[in-house]
Design a protein around this motif. Sequence first.
Motif, PDB file in Angstrom:
ATOM      1  N   VAL A  67       0.849  -1.188   0.000  1.00 17.62           N
ATOM      2  CA  VAL A  67       0.000   0.000   0.000  1.00 17.62           C
ATOM      3  C   VAL A  67       0.882   1.235   0.000  1.00 17.62           C
ATOM      4  N   GLN A  68       0.403   2.304  -0.588  1.00 17.92           N
ATOM      5  CA  GLN A  68       1.155   3.558  -0.611  1.00 17.92           C
ATOM      6  C   GLN A  68       1.044   4.268   0.732  1.00 17.92           C
ATOM      7  N   PRO A  69       2.016   5.094   1.061  1.00 20.76           N
ATOM      8  CA  PRO A  69       1.919   5.883   2.293  1.00 20.76           C
ATOM      9  C   PRO A  69       0.611   6.671   2.325  1.00 20.76           C
ATOM     10  N   GLY A  70      -0.002   6.676   3.491  1.00 20.25           N
ATOM     11  CA  GLY A  70      -1.297   7.321   3.641  1.00 20.25           C
ATOM     12  C   GLY A  70      -2.479   6.409   3.389  1.00 20.25           C
ATOM     13  N   GLY A  71      -2.219   5.229   2.872  1.00 20.04           N
ATOM     14  CA  GLY A  71      -3.283   4.286   2.566  1.00 20.04           C
ATOM     15  C   GLY A  71      -3.747   3.491   3.772  1.00 20.04           C
ATOM     16  N   SER A  72      -4.657   2.562   3.507  1.00 15.32           N
ATOM     17  CA  SER A  72      -5.263   1.761   4.575  1.00 15.32           C
ATOM     18  C   SER A  72      -5.257   0.283   4.212  1.00 15.32           C
ATOM     19  N   LEU A  73      -5.227  -0.533   5.251  1.00 18.66           N
ATOM     20  CA  LEU A  73      -5.390  -1.978   5.123  1.00 18.66           C
ATOM     21  C   LEU A  73      -6.161  -2.473   6.337  1.00 18.66           C
ATOM     22  N   LYS A  90       2.341   4.409   7.222  1.00 20.86           N
ATOM     23  CA  LYS A  90       3.636   5.028   6.995  1.00 20.86           C
ATOM     24  C   LYS A  90       4.650   3.957   6.600  1.00 20.86           C
ATOM     25  N   PRO A  91       5.713   4.327   5.931  1.00 23.28           N
ATOM     26  CA  PRO A  91       6.741   3.331   5.574  1.00 23.28           C
ATOM     27  C   PRO A  91       7.263   2.563   6.794  1.00 23.28           C
ATOM     28  N   GLU A  92       7.319   3.220   7.929  1.00 20.19           N
ATOM     29  CA  GLU A  92       7.823   2.552   9.134  1.00 20.19           C
ATOM     30  C   GLU A  92       6.844   1.520   9.693  1.00 20.19           C
ATOM     31  N   VAL A 102       4.563  -0.772   3.106  1.00 20.86           N
ATOM     32  CA  VAL A 102       4.095   0.588   2.821  1.00 20.86           C
ATOM     33  C   VAL A 102       5.190   1.288   2.033  1.00 20.86           C
ATOM     34  N   SER A 103       4.911   1.539   0.767  1.00 19.47           N
ATOM     35  CA  SER A 103       5.937   2.097  -0.109  1.00 19.47           C
ATOM     36  C   SER A 103       5.274   2.754  -1.307  1.00 19.47           C
ATOM     37  N   SER A 104       5.924   3.804  -1.786  1.00 19.83           N
ATOM     38  CA  SER A 104       5.440   4.457  -3.002  1.00 19.83           C
ATOM     39  C   SER A 104       6.160   3.904  -4.226  1.00 19.83           C
TER      40      SER A 104
END
Length: 115
Positions: free
Chosen positions: A12-18, A86-88, A113-115
Amino acid sequence: QVRIVESGGGLVQPGGSLRLSCVVSGPNFRIHPVDWYRQAPGNERVLVAQITSSGSTDYVDSVKGRFTISRNNAYNTLYLQMNSLKPEDTAIYYCHVKYKGTDYWGQGTQVTVSS
């Protein structure tokens, strides 16, 4: 015998949800606290969120306000709604329950979590 199966991870991209799910096959699920842990590469497994049998919840500071743990006792299922990722937050996420003093873990589900 207690068996735990997690699902719902992914990229998922940063700011996204799962939303992660965890089905626990074991007796009296409703009376046991259950937890989500995560383990990032090179790091120890750490507690992220926990929920008691009465529904009380607690979170590690880094996810407060972004993650929500919940349970559906009718289906022996635990959830983790993760927002504003967040990526972290990248890690393998594990569901955990303790039955009669024995720790049980699922196989884990990868969250990236990565773009």
